[in-house]
Every structure is written in structure tokens, then in C-alpha cells.
Design an enzyme around this catalytic site. Structure first.
Site, short mmCIF file in Angstrom:
data_model
loop_
_atom_site.label_atom_id
_atom_site.label_comp_id
_atom_site.label_asym_id
_atom_site.label_seq_id
_atom_site.Cartn_x
_atom_site.Cartn_y
_atom_site.Cartn_z
N LYS A 1 0.83 -1.22 0.00
CA LYS A 1 0.00 0.00 0.00
C LYS A 1 0.86 1.26 0.00
CE LYS A 1 -4.25 -1.86 0.90
NZ LYS A 1 -5.61 -1.64 1.31
N CYS B 1 -4.46 -11.11 7.35
CA CYS B 1 -3.43 -11.47 6.39
C CYS B 1 -2.53 -10.28 6.10
CB CYS B 1 -4.03 -12.01 5.09
SG CYS B 1 -5.53 -11.20 4.56
N HIS C 1 -2.84 -18.27 -2.92
CA HIS C 1 -2.75 -17.32 -4.03
C HIS C 1 -2.24 -17.98 -5.31
CE1 HIS C 1 -2.71 -14.90 -0.35
NE2 HIS C 1 -3.47 -14.09 -1.05
#
Length: 758
Positions: free
Chosen positions: A112, A645, A696
Site C-alpha cells: 500500500k 493477512c 494465491h
């Protein structure tokens, strides 16, 4: 005269045109030339919107095919050497491979951008990283804007922020700040190329100044800007996302031509810069939220500033408008259904017009825009007095909360006995995190139901069929605590937002998350409550199909808050507690209906951390209280789970322990259980389920790999407090690999149980 400029604009287009073109290009359905044409058209539209707002400078260099920090890696020659690409002659195809990976190399890591929901690609710095200038990206956009007859200001992220947001890689230990002397000449080359192309002003973004920078990083600003100021363009040093007041003396001393400060996030910092003797750019319209500004109030701040600074006052949004949706005027449904709310909002194009009005008011007097100012005031007044926003029952419930309202009845040691008495779970109990594969059939049924093409009864039947399949497959696998699979949910926040009062949704309110991925956050506009049960019917149906315990599944209050556009008229902490109480109603209804294991997901707790560590405790206190409020009042025998997570827990472990969930499941497989070590050293007191394989990837792990991870976990966590589960929900996986992956997990669990029983 006051100058109006822009720092950046959304890249994806009003209707996500860039996203769809990118994805067509990746599927080889359009050529590179066609993709380039879409991008050029979007840039032109963006600049024309800025020009239509009477901007003195439009922003260039902010448009990207994926991420502006990836563009900077290319421009400085700092792309990862492991790809073997030449940054001087990088093709678009190779550019996308850096972002998305290829058959030989994994993609550059994403994280982020400061405390926003936008993700950037993290630069990989090695002790021997060499830099090489390639200013083409910035120069080309500058020339395009000039060809349209526009005055443009290139925007480049500064060298210290660029190094700060990167990571040190390789076997040699070093400090990435040591690369600065090699990087600086490359920046000078890039800036000189922009000067040659006709740039009069260049904006250099240094948001790193808003975080807790080590002393040597702060000191480095002097040398960096002494060097960059030798370039023969004027430099606007731009800061945003927080206050830089603590660096006021340093910033005033730098040989730059102007400074931009964020007066939305940190209005109090204006005092520290009131005596600044160069251009001061005031970020006065919120670049990160969707609320219309009260322009009269804004003028009360900037008019005295203009009287003092005269022509040295510039105005802009607080930061790039990248973080806001494109255009409110296309939201016809919202306008028809919630006209008041519609009148309180401003997306990117509306914000450009707010800045146009402010510029006119400053330069020509308020009378020149009296009509626009009156409309702005009317919207602010209507919002302040709306009964749709302010609900006495919600306010009273919060105000009347008794002391310790957020505490469970007994401590964990007593609760776990009451839970195990009825759960009767074996050693290493197994569960799933929540979601199961969202198949094409599920998505089609949901879309048809939303469009009115499928009746409610048929939709419910389709979802129940999926739930029955999920329950049956888990029983076949011999899992201990089951989930219903969440077939009925499109998105973990949107699903709840649609069922809670105080939330609204847009049709086209998309913002870029990363690359071609866009998200459409809900709008929390008013006091939040739960009109009726949201998940009870689905969970009780699932429980009716099995004798094994069924887990209720809720998204936690902090995550709902973090992934929404949040009202700005009351503290975020108050909004969060309102959401928590609404969820608490659901938790108690689930418990009443016989669902005695309930998971409250909080993947976003860490994301909410303020940029400055001094502000962490206050945030973690109300975030933890909100989580506890959502599960308060449960019987000791009801087991509360949470799931998180992320890659960093160490610094917030006490706060996570204070949330007091009975079981926490975490994502650990990709870090080879390293994360778990922190929990072990901290002596985390409650049950814990570290993910034993990475969801993933479609790859099915070997039993040896899962066993290796589980044995590592047993070394760190007492085996009687250890759960076994995948890393995360299985929504994005296909059924085939899901069943194969879970089978491996179960085989290893059975093997270790047998071993431990001896």
C-alpha cells in the site's frame, strides 16, 4: 493572482476504459497501438478537464499504464536485474512483465502507498544497484500537453521518497540511503531533460516527510535539494497525507521555489508555514474522499493567506486525485434514489470545479461566484441537519454503553474449556478461512438476480445448492469446523454494506487499487445500524446439513471502515463503533440460532495504522475496542475466530492479543512460518491457526511442504493451541486444485495426529 494547479488525476477513465483496454491487450485481443491510442485519449481528456477548471498548470507524468513508482524505476534504471531487461529500451510487454511476472520471474512485490488503498510496486535495491536516466515517460507527456496548447507541470516522486518506499535485497547488508549519491545525478538528468522540453515548474513529491523518518534521512534533504535546485526549472516540493510541521525549519531553508502542504489531513500545520517566503501551495480540497467541500469555510482559511502571500499563494487538492472516483454526474441511480446524498458528494471532476470556484473567489471576489458558493453552503447545511445521517437511537446506544461493554464474560482460559466441552475437537483441529471457489455459475446467478432476471426463490435455490456442495465436500475431506462457502457474497465489505443502514453504493465510483484492478468502495454517509439479520439464514441452512460445527462468517468493523469512503463529520472511531454494534446484533442472533463458532475477519487492522507512530496507540485502542464490541455478550461456549493477512505483526502483537479472539488464523505459508515466531516469542495466549499452504497460487503443495510448515508451527506454538488451515479464503481458486490442496492438508494433519497420539 492566486495560481491553481493539479498534482495528479485518475488514470483509468470515467468508465474504466484503461482497465478494459489493458486486459484486452493482455488477452491479445487488441494491438499495442490500440492500447496506446486509448491511453493518449484518456490523458487528453484529463488535461482538458483540468483546463476547463481554469488551471494555470495541468499535471503531466502522473499517467501510467500500471503504477507511477514502476515508471520511476524505469526512468532511473532501477528495474530488478533478475528480469534481464534493458531499462533504456524497455518494451510495453516487458513493462507489464515487471508488474505481473513471467514464466521465469515472479512479479515485483506490491504494497500500500502510505496509508491509502492504492498499491505501488516496491523498488528492489541491491548494494550494487546502478542507476541510468531515461526521461522518456515524463518528456513525452509534457510534449503531448504542450501540443494541445496547455501549460503543464511535470510531477515526479522525489529521490528520498523513492528510496524510502523501496526494499533492500540481496545477501549483502546495506542501507538503501547509501545509494543516494548514485541516484542524484540521474534525477538531475531527468529534470534537465524536462527543462529542455520546456518545463518551467517541476513538482517533486516527498510524502516520506510525513512519516517517522530516521535523522540521517531528514538530514539528507539538504544536500538533495541543494543539488536539484541547480536545475534551471523552478521546483515545487510537494508533501501530502499528513503534517510536516516538525520539519518546518528544514523545509523553509531548502533552496526550492515553492512548497505544497496538505491542509485537509493536517490543517493545524498552516501556522508553522505562515511566514514561508516563497510560493506556498495550499492543499485545500480533499484528494482522498468524496465529500463536497463547504467552500465558504475553505475561503475563511485561504483569504487571510492570500492577503499575506499575494501572488505566492497557489491552491490545489490535498494530494493527487487518483484516490477519488472520476465523475459524480454519471451516478443517475444515486441521484434518483438519494438526491440529498448526491448533493453532498464531489468526485474528481466536481473537485476540479470546486477549485475553479475558489480561484475565482480569491482573484475576483466572492460575488463573482456567489451562486456556486450559495449552492455549496446549502449542501453543507442540508448535510449537517439531515435526519438520514443523524439518528438518535444509534447515538443513544453508543452513549449508553456501560463500562467494560467490550469485554467477554470470562477470560480465555475459562472460555476455551466451555468451548471444548461441546466442540470436542481433536488435536490440530482443521478449518477453512471462509470462502470457497466463486464459479461462473455463482457469478451468473448473482448478476441475473441483481438485474431482476432471476426470481428471489430461484436465486436462493441456486445458492443453497452451492452451500450443500461445499458442506458435502468438507465432510468428505473430514474437516472439523466447516464453513458455508460464501457463495451469496460478491465482496466481503459490499455484502454487509448493502444490508446495513447508513451505507450507499455507486454505479461507477471506481478507484484504482493496482494496475488494472479497480475497487468501488461503499459510502458510509450516516449513522450505522442493522435493520435485520444478514447471514443467519444462510448459516443455519448450512448447519442443518451437517452434525459438525458450522462457522458463521462476518467482516469486522475496522475492515468495513478501512475499505469504504467514510463520512468526515464525526471521528472515524465513532463510525467504527457504530459498525461494531450493528455486527454485535448479528453475532448474538447467530448464537441464538445455534451457530456457536463465529469468525469476524479483520484483514485491514494493520492498514489503518497512522503514518506517525505517536498516533498508533490511540488508533489501536479504538480498533481493538470495536472488534471486542462486535463479539461482546456472547456465551463463554461460543468460539470467536478472526482472520488476518499481512506480513508484519511484531510491532502490533500486544494490540492483536488484546482483541481477545478465541482463535486467530493468519497468513504465514509464504514466509515459511517466520511470522509465527513473533507469536511464539510474544507468548500469544489464545489459539492460533497459521496458514499451511498459499492459496494465491493454483499449485498443489506436496505433503512434505505442508508437513515442514506444520512441524515448524508445532515448535513455536503449544500443540494443544494449534489449528490447521489454508492461508486465506479460496474464492479465487478453481474447485479441482482446491480439493487437491485441502486433501494434502488433511493427509498431513492425520499423519501428525497419529504421531502425537503415540
Amino acid at each position: 493572482m492566486t495560481t491553481l494547479h493539479f498534482s495528479g488525476f485518475p488514470r483509468v477513465g470515467a468508465f474504466r476504459e484503461l482497465k478494459f483496454a489493458q486486459e484486452k491487450y493482455w488477452r491479445k485481443e487488441i494491438s499495442e497501438q490500440e492500447l496506446l491510442a486509448v491511453a493518449k485519449d484518456l490523458r487528453e481528456k484529463n488535461w482538458k478537464h483540468q483546463a476547463a477548471a481554469n488551471a494555470d498548470f495541468v499535471a503531466v507524468g502522473d499517467f501510467t499504464f500500471y503504477d507511477h513508482i514502476l515508471d520511476l524505476q524505469v526512468a532511473t534504471g532501477a528495474i530488478p536485474a533478475r528480469f534481464g531487461f534493458d531499462s533504456q529500451n524497455l518494451s510495453l510487454e516487458q513493462f507489464f512483465q515487471l508488474a505481473r511476472g513471467n514464466k521465469d520471474q515472479f512479479a515485483i512485490e506490491m504494497t500500500k502507498w502510505f496509508d491509502t488503498n492504492y498499491h505501488y510496486l516496491v523498488p528492489e535495491f541491491h548494494a550494487d544497484t546502478e542507476f541510468k536516466a531515461n526521461a522518456k515517460h515524463y518528456v513525452q507527456q509534457l510534449q503531448e500537453a504542450q501540443a494541445l496548447g496547455l501549460k503543464a507541470k511535470p510531477t515526479v516522486v522525489g529521490p528520498l521518497t523513492f528510496l524510502w518506499v523501496g526494499k533492500e535485497k540481496g545477501t549483502v547488508e546495506f542501507n538503501r540511503l547509501s545509494l543516494l549519491q548514485k541516484l542524484l545525478p540521474v534525477y538531475v538528468e531527468i529534470l534537465n531533460a524536462l527543462v529542455e522540453a520546456g518545463a518551467e515548474w517541476i513538482q517533486i513529491d516527498e510524502p516520506a516527510l510525513t512519516v517517522d523518518l530516521p535523522k540521517e534521512w531528514v538530514e539528507a534533504y539538504k544536500d538533495v535539494y541543494a543539488t536539484l535546485s541547480k536545475v534551471s526549472a523552478k521546483i515545487l516540493l510537494s508533501t501530502y497525507f499528513g503534517s510536516v510541521a516538525e520539519h518546518a525549519a528544514l523545509l523553509k531553508s531548502l533552496p526550492v521555489d515553492g512548497l505544497h502542504i496538505d491542509l485537509v489531513r493536517a490543517p493545524e500545520q498552516l501556522d508553522a508555514f505562515a511566514d514561508y517566503d516563497k510560493v506556498l501551495s495550499a492543499g485545500i480540497i480533499d484528494g482522498r474522499n468524496i465529500w463536497r467541500a463547504n467552500l465558504n469555510k475553505v475561503l475563511e482559511t485561504v483569504e487571510p493567506l492570500q492577503a499575506k502571500l499575494g501572488d505566492r499563494l497557489w491552491i490545489s487538492s490535498s494530494c493527487s486525485l487518483l484516490h477519488t472516483p472520476f465523475d459524480l454526474s454519471v451516478e443517475e441511480k444515486l441521484k434518483a434514489n438519494k438526491p440529498d446524498l448526491y448533493s453532498w458528494l464531489a468526485f474528481t471532476l466536481q473537485k476540479t470545479q470546486e477549485l475553479r470556484v475558489l480561484k475565482a473567489a480569491l482573484n475576483e471576489g466572492r460575488d463573482s461566484v456567489a451562486e456556486e458558493l450559495a449552492a455549496s453552503q446549502a449542501a453543507a447545511d442540508s448535510r449537517a441537519n439531515s435526519s438520514e445521517i443523524h439518528r438518535a437511537d444509534v447515538a443513544k446506544r453508543l452513549a449508553d454503553l456501560p463500562a467494560n461493554a467490550d469485554q467477554r464474560k470470562s477470560p480465555f482460559a475459562d472460555r476455551i474449556k466451555a468451548q471444548q466441552a461441546w466442540l470436542n475437537l481433536p488435536l490440530l483441529p482443521t478449518t477453512n478461512i471462509g470462502s470457497f471457489p466463486q464459479t461462473t455459475e455463482i457469478r451468473q446467478a448473482r448478476a441475473a438476480f441483481k438485474k431482476g432476471e432471476l426470481s428471489a426463490a430461484d436465486y436462493e435455490a441456486a445458492m443453497k445448492k452451492e452451500i450443500a456442495l461445499v458442506v458435502e465436500e468438507q465432510e468428505k475431506l473430514d474437516l472439523d469446523v466447516l464453513v458455508h462457502g460464501e457463495a451469496e457474497r460478491n465482496d466481503m465489505v459490499e455484502y454487509f454494506g448493502e444490508l446495513l443502514s447508513g451505507f450507499a453504493f455507486t454505479q461507477y465510483g471506481w478507484v484504482q487499487s493496482y494496475g488494472s484492478r479497480c475497487v468501488k468502495p461503499p459510502i458510509i454517509f450516516g449513522d450505522v445500524s442493522r435493520p435485520e439479520a444478514m447471514t443467519v439464514a444462510w448459516s443455519t441452512y448450512a448447519q442443518s446439513l451437517t452434525k459438525r460445527p458450522m462457522k458463521g462468517m462476518l467482516t469486522g468493523p475496522v475492515t468495513i471502515l478501512q475499505w469504504s469512503f467514510v463520512r468526515n463529520d464525526i471521528p472515524r472511531s465513532t463510525v467504527c463503533k457504530q459498525i461494531a454494534l450493528a455486527l454485535n446484533d448479528e453475532v448474538l442472533d447467530l448464537e441464538k440460532a445455534g451457530i456457536k463458532v463465529i469468525q469476524i475477519d479483520e484483514p485491514a487492522i494493520r492498514e489503518g495504522l497512522p503514518l506517525k507512530r505517536a498516533d498508533w496507540d490511540a488508533y489501536l485502542n479504538w480498533a481493538g475496542e470495536s472488534f471486542r464490541l462486535s463479539s461482546a455478550g456472547c456465551e463463554d461456549s461460543t468460539q470467536i475466530h478472526t482472520h488476518m493477512c499481512y506480513s508484519e505483526f511484531n510491532d502490533i502483537l500486544p494490540a492483536i492479543a488484546a482483541m481477545d479472539a478465541d482463535v486467530i488464523t493468519i497468513e504465514t505459508s509464504r514466509s515459511d512460518m517466520e511470522l509465527l515466531t513473533a507469536f511464539g516469542e510474544f507468548k500469544y495466549p489464545n489459539d492460533i491457526g497459521p496458514g499451511v499452504y498459499d492459496i494465491h497460487s493454483p499449485r498443489v503443495p506436496t505433503e512434505a511442504e505442508v508437513e515442514h510448515l506444520l512441524r515448524k508451527a508445532i515448535e513455536v506454538v503449544p500443540v494443544e493451541r494449534l489449528w490447521v488451515n489454508p492461508d486465506c479464503g479460496l474464492k479465487t481458486r478453481g474447485w479441482k486444485e482446491t480439493l487437491e490442496q485441502l486433501q494434502v492438508m488433511m493427509n498431513v494433519t492425520h499423519k501428525l495426529r497419529a504421531e502425537l497420539a503415540k
